[in-house]
Design a protein around this motif. Sequence first.
Motif, short mmCIF file in Angstrom:
data_model
loop_
_atom_site.label_atom_id
_atom_site.label_comp_id
_atom_site.label_asym_id
_atom_site.label_seq_id
_atom_site.Cartn_x
_atom_site.Cartn_y
_atom_site.Cartn_z
N GLU A 138 2.03 1.70 -3.57
CA GLU A 138 1.03 2.27 -4.45
C GLU A 138 0.70 3.57 -4.32
O GLU A 138 0.82 4.52 -5.22
CB GLU A 138 -0.20 1.54 -3.91
N ARG A 171 1.36 6.66 -6.89
CA ARG A 171 0.42 7.58 -7.30
C ARG A 171 1.17 8.90 -7.13
O ARG A 171 0.97 9.93 -7.93
CB ARG A 171 -0.92 7.37 -6.37
N LYS A 221 0.79 -1.14 0.00
CA LYS A 221 -0.02 0.03 -0.09
C LYS A 221 0.96 1.24 -0.01
O LYS A 221 0.68 2.25 -0.65
CB LYS A 221 -0.91 0.09 1.12
#
Length: 496
Positions: free
Chosen positions: A470, A474, A467
């Motif tokens: 990610e 982003r 996470k």
Amino acid sequence: MYDTIMDQYHRALKRFREELTETKATAKLRGLISRNGRHDEKLSDVSFDIQIENDWMERIETAIPHLEAAIREDRQFIKSEGNISPIERVRKVSRSSVEHLARHSEMITHVPDEGEDLIPDKLKVYENESNYAVYENRVLYMVICYARDFIDHRYFKINNAWKERSAEMQFSKKVSAPGGTLAVEFKLSDSTGGLSDTEEENGRKIARIESMSGALAMLLNMPLMREMALAPMVSPPITRTNVLRMDTHFKEVVALYDFLSSYEKDGYTINKREFQISPFSAALEEEITDMVIAAMYLNFKYGKNAEDQLEANYLAEERRREEERRKRFAELYQNGNLSPEEQRKYLLSVIEEREGEIDALRRRLAEAERAQTELTESELQRKLLEDRVKQVQLEKESVAGRLTAEMRQETLRAEGLAKAAEDMRKEKDEQLSRNRYLEARLIGLLEEHVKPVQEMTEREAFLELEKEREAFERFYQKNWKSAKKKIRKRILWGRK
């Protein structure tokens, strides 16, 4: 009261028999019933003329309060007894103990030192004991027992006679009447004494005797009298002590004893009366026959549910008789065949008839007025109910409007809360993403410049690492997109 009841039934039954009309069918049935079963007829009556005198009852009733007051005086004498005890067991020293010690110096075996108390080796201790078995209390117990036995003897005799009274009547008849068989069995047993006022008066006197007996039993059950029951009973004659002569209540005790012991009468008279008829007399047979037919009437009225029919027939017969009587008097009046007295009776009957019609009209008018009043009240009540219904309807509409407004406000409030929750959720996700980006950047800096970060191979830790990657990607893609725009502007179009 009971004599009045018998008088009422005697008068009513005489009128009942006067009203009966002797027809051929009635005469035949009455003859069949009266001639049948004569050998089984029996009427007997055993009664006692009991006269209970009031003198002894009044005397005992007057004395009972004094007997109770004498018991509550709790007369006693004090008996003092002394025992010589070692000084260490003595708890309380009385004046009598000191006086006894002064007379018996042998109880002092040593002389105390100067300044010390004189202590004997032994001391006589006196104890006072109450004794209630004084002569006056024993006399009181004897008089109460004497009065109890005096009452019980007379109550037993009177009550036996009271219970032995009886009245019986029985008969059995079986008649072959047209259409079937009529069978009647009757048995009456009456121990009320004939329901006479004399018996009622005796009943009140017996209740007084029972009340006196109960009062004496209560006195004998008091603690002082229970203790006197264990003492020797006093034998007559009574010695008149000062207490028995001077004390108000004990004087009454002695006076009661003198009255009862000198009472030579029975205090009552009992005369037995016996009467029997078998078979019934002609007059009684006629009345018994009426009773049998009256029983047949009741069976017909209620067994066949014929009350309405009988009532209609009764009213029709009353109207026929009244019409026939009016016609007879009218004819005699018109023909002048009535004496002055009969004319007066006829005119009075006409006036009475007219007054009856006027009363009937007045009753109907009163009923109409009551109906009108009830109708007016009903109309007023209806209007009040209509006004109440309208008021309730308005209240219902007002409440419905308030509920609608409140529901609208609650809906808006719920939507506002949902939007705020959604904003908070987005803010939370953004903050969480930023935290993960910063965590990934921190891990990268530590890996590059400081030291390798510990492994994150466990499932929870590795998922969190994904996470974070990610989130960092982003952030990277977002900044790379902005960086490409700036590069195009600077290289392709020469802009800064």
